[in-house]
Design a protein around this motif. Structure first.
Motif, PDB file in Angstrom:
ATOM      1  N   ASP A 345      24.276 -33.195  24.314  1.00 54.44           N
ATOM      2  CA  ASP A 345      25.086 -32.410  23.379  1.00 54.44           C
ATOM      3  C   ASP A 345      24.737 -32.625  21.915  1.00 54.44           C
ATOM      4  O   ASP A 345      25.113 -31.817  21.066  1.00 54.44           O
ATOM      5  CB  ASP A 345      26.568 -32.718  23.628  1.00 54.44           C
ATOM      6  N   HIS A 346      24.004 -33.701  21.603  1.00 56.66           N
ATOM      7  CA  HIS A 346      23.571 -33.894  20.220  1.00 56.66           C
ATOM      8  C   HIS A 346      22.623 -32.782  19.776  1.00 56.66           C
ATOM      9  O   HIS A 346      22.510 -32.503  18.581  1.00 56.66           O
ATOM     10  CB  HIS A 346      22.902 -35.260  20.051  1.00 56.66           C
ATOM     11  N   ASP A 347      21.950 -32.126  20.729  1.00 57.92           N
ATOM     12  CA  ASP A 347      21.061 -31.014  20.376  1.00 57.92           C
ATOM     13  C   ASP A 347      21.823 -29.924  19.625  1.00 57.92           C
ATOM     14  O   ASP A 347      21.324 -29.352  18.650  1.00 57.92           O
ATOM     15  CB  ASP A 347      20.448 -30.391  21.634  1.00 57.92           C
ATOM     16  N   VAL A 348      23.026 -29.636  20.103  1.00 61.88           N
ATOM     17  CA  VAL A 348      23.828 -28.557  19.512  1.00 61.88           C
ATOM     18  C   VAL A 348      24.224 -28.904  18.084  1.00 61.88           C
ATOM     19  O   VAL A 348      24.048 -28.098  17.155  1.00 61.88           O
ATOM     20  CB  VAL A 348      25.084 -28.288  20.364  1.00 61.88           C
ATOM     21  N   THR A 349      24.758 -30.102  17.889  1.00 60.79           N
ATOM     22  CA  THR A 349      25.265 -30.464  16.560  1.00 60.79           C
ATOM     23  C   THR A 349      24.133 -30.695  15.563  1.00 60.79           C
ATOM     24  O   THR A 349      24.298 -30.435  14.368  1.00 60.79           O
ATOM     25  CB  THR A 349      26.174 -31.702  16.652  1.00 60.79           C
ATOM     26  N   ILE A 350      22.982 -31.149  16.035  1.00 58.45           N
ATOM     27  CA  ILE A 350      21.814 -31.249  15.154  1.00 58.45           C
ATOM     28  C   ILE A 350      21.405 -29.858  14.687  1.00 58.45           C
ATOM     29  O   ILE A 350      21.084 -29.642  13.515  1.00 58.45           O
ATOM     30  CB  ILE A 350      20.652 -31.965  15.875  1.00 58.45           C
ATOM     31  N   GLY A 351      21.433 -28.895  15.602  1.00 55.31           N
ATOM     32  CA  GLY A 351      21.097 -27.521  15.241  1.00 55.31           C
ATOM     33  C   GLY A 351      22.026 -26.934  14.197  1.00 55.31           C
ATOM     34  O   GLY A 351      21.638 -26.028  13.446  1.00 55.31           O
ATOM     35  N   TRP A 352      23.247 -27.440  14.136  1.00 56.59           N
ATOM     36  CA  TRP A 352      24.202 -26.982  13.120  1.00 56.59           C
ATOM     37  C   TRP A 352      24.054 -27.731  11.799  1.00 56.59           C
ATOM     38  O   TRP A 352      24.792 -27.464  10.848  1.00 56.59           O
ATOM     39  CB  TRP A 352      25.631 -27.164  13.628  1.00 56.59           C
ATOM     40  N   GLY A 353      23.148 -28.704  11.766  1.00 52.53           N
ATOM     41  CA  GLY A 353      22.970 -29.478  10.545  1.00 52.53           C
ATOM     42  C   GLY A 353      23.962 -30.606  10.389  1.00 52.53           C
ATOM     43  O   GLY A 353      24.123 -31.147   9.294  1.00 52.53           O
TER      44      GLY A 353
END
Length: 528
Positions: A345-353
């Motif tokens: 799930d860190h992929d998603v929040t990294i994508g949001w900056g």
């Protein structure tokens, strides 16, 4: 409390889209509410797309059995009550008996076909009533977990079930030694599709969180290491903060989500974005059983990060419990930093900056099998990672010696990459310059990626043979699902070379051609 929560979560077969996942979420909510936390449920409509990811339909497994016979002699049998991973998640129902055949390059069809590979591709391409899947990468005596996660319009008159690698080897050996031998397979799968919403759980002690803790609560029964462990660690952190004195408090939110499916809706669920994110996925194991090392998974080096240095510092502070002969503190468990890797799930929040780090143990001996039970966990280690995660958030919120912590971690990162460069022979000129200079992406100026690019979506866009070769290339998923799309949206140059150096990878020319071909399709057809 930790043991009780582990027992609660692992008794459910927590497949995404299932009633049992929702029951696990609802029971966790009851426990947290009773402990004084303020929680709320998120309900996600099944099916459809959000961004570049598919949302699963509702699906429930009622019962299943599988039996192998030679003549009237039963040589092996399985039932879902004993082997919860027996049926591929979201497999259509069905029953029957048929003769077993082995999938080869020359022939891959029959009533019952034994095969390995990308299970969605097997389902789409093999002409059979029953597809039996085995996975040499999973523990050989366990039934592996696989997932179809098909949409309603993809339901076909075929069933997909999983068997241990040892069973597959035995069957193959029997048919190779005696090609005339007839192995009869009988099966019955009772499953159903539904329109029931998919639940996630959020608990916040503020409308303006400094730190968001995420953990996916889905996965098949028992799913102890993956990821009842992270879900319980998250609950322990939330409980501690809810009952802390003012001096120990910091504003936080906590999310228990179906992996990716729930996370991609968190931005709208939170009143304000967090300053940082700690993702907990597969933690607190007995490393002597799982063979795991605790990874502090960094965000991509093209992004600035403050939470990552604190995460490493906190682990050293909490987990350096052993001593040298001279009394110097040493790690009591195996741990290490590791470059950004996609898959949680860190992929998603990294994508949001959002400034994000992940605690994850890898490898894990019984990963994605029916044997991922409570015996793989250590309550002591689980409490330690909870404390380290709590300390990470507290240090971040207090801005504890921020400049010094960042500077020391920068020096450590340079040394770590320097040693790895000597080991691997990978030239790290670009990464060295990146560590020394200001990062290319600052957190307040990132052009967001709505979601990572799912490989299922890519499968539907590119040539099948190219896709299957792509899956076997180390790092390709991480590069194509998030690293390259996020860098591209933010004008970062030399993305492939940066990624290879950051991940200490040397791709062949042919591998680069395959990856660039897939990237062109992502850039021109998906991100357009």
């Amino acid at each position: 409390m930790a043991r009780d929560l582990l027992n609660i979560i692992t008794r459910y077969h927590r497949i995404q889209g299932s009633k049992e996942l929702n029951l696990a979420v609802e029971e966790l909510k009851e426990v947290l509410d009773g402990a004084g936390l303020s929680t709320r449920l998120l309900k996600i409509a099944p099916g459809g797309m959000k961004g570049y990811m598919e949302i699963p339909d509702g699906w429930n497994l009622k019962s299943a059995y599988l039996e192998f016979k030679v003549g009237n002699t039963v040589i092996e049998k399985f039932h879902s009550k004993d082997y919860p991973t027996l049926v591929a998640a979201h497999s259509p129902p069905g029953e029957g008996c048929g003769e077993l055949s082995i999938c080869t390059d020359e022939k891959c069809e029959g009533d019952v076909v034994l095969a390995k590979g990308y299970v969605y591709d097997l389902y789409k391409t093999i002409d059979a009533k029953l597809i039996l899947v085995y996975d040499p990468k999973r523990f050989r005596d366990a039934v592996p977990y696989t997932g179809l996660f098909i949409s309603r319009n993809e339901v076909l008159d075929k069933v997909v079930m999983n068997i241990p690698y040892t069973t597959a080897l035995r069957l193959q050996s029997m048919l190779i030694e005696n090609p005339a031998l007839k192995v009869t397979v009988c099966w019955k799968v009772e499953s159903e599709y539904s329109d029931e919403g998919i639940l996630a759980l959020v608990a916040c002690n503020t409308d303006e969180p400094a730190v968001l803790y995420t953990s996916h609560i889905c996965h098949p029964k028992p799913g102890a290491h993956d990821n009842a462990s992270g879900s319980v660690a998250n609950a322990l952190i939330a409980f501690t903060l809810a009952n802390s004195k003012n001096s120990a408090y910091f504003p936080s939110c906590h999310a228990w989500v179906p992996e990716y499916t729930g996370t991609i809706f968190l931005k709208k669920a939170l009143k304000n974005p967090p300053k940082a994110v700690v993702n907990l996925d597969m933690v607190g194991s007995n490393q002597g059983i799982t063979g795991s090392t605790l990874n502090i998974v960094l965000p991509p080096l093209i992004m600035d990060s403050t939470i990552a240095p604190y995460a490493y510092f906190a682990v050293k502070y909490v987990m350096d419990t052993a001593s040298s002969f001279g009394g110097f503190k040493l790690p009591g468990v195996r741990y290490s930093i590791t470059p950004y890797t996609a898959g949680s799930d860190h992929d998603v929040t990294i994508g949001w900056g959002w400034d994000s780090v992940m605690y994850n143990e890898w490898p894990s001996k019984y990963y994605h099998t029916n044997m991922d039970g409570l015996s793989t966990l250590s309550i002591t280690s689980l409490i330690q990672i909870s404390l380290a995660s709590l300390l990470t958030g507290s240090l971040y919120y207090q801005r504890f010696k921020t400049d010094q912590v960042r500077a020391r971690f920068k020096e450590y990162l340079k040394a770590w990459y320097g040693i790895e460069s000597l080991k691997t022979g990978v030239n790290l000129t670009l990464v060295g310059n990146l560590i020394e200079s200001e990062r290319l992406l600052t957190l307040d100026k990132i052009n967001e990626l709505e979601t990572p690019i799912s490989f299922r979506l890519l499968y539907k866009k590119i040539d099948r043979d190219t896709f299957l070769r792509l899956r076997e290339i180390r790092g390709a998923n991480t590069y194509l699902s998030l690293y390259a799309p996020l860098g591209y949206k933010n004008g970062v140059e030399n993305l492939m070379e940066l990624f290879k150096q950051e991940n200490l990878i040397t791709w062949t020319k042919n591998e680069e051609i395959i990856i660039n071909s897939a990237w062109s399709i992502i850039k021109d057809e998906i991100l357009k």
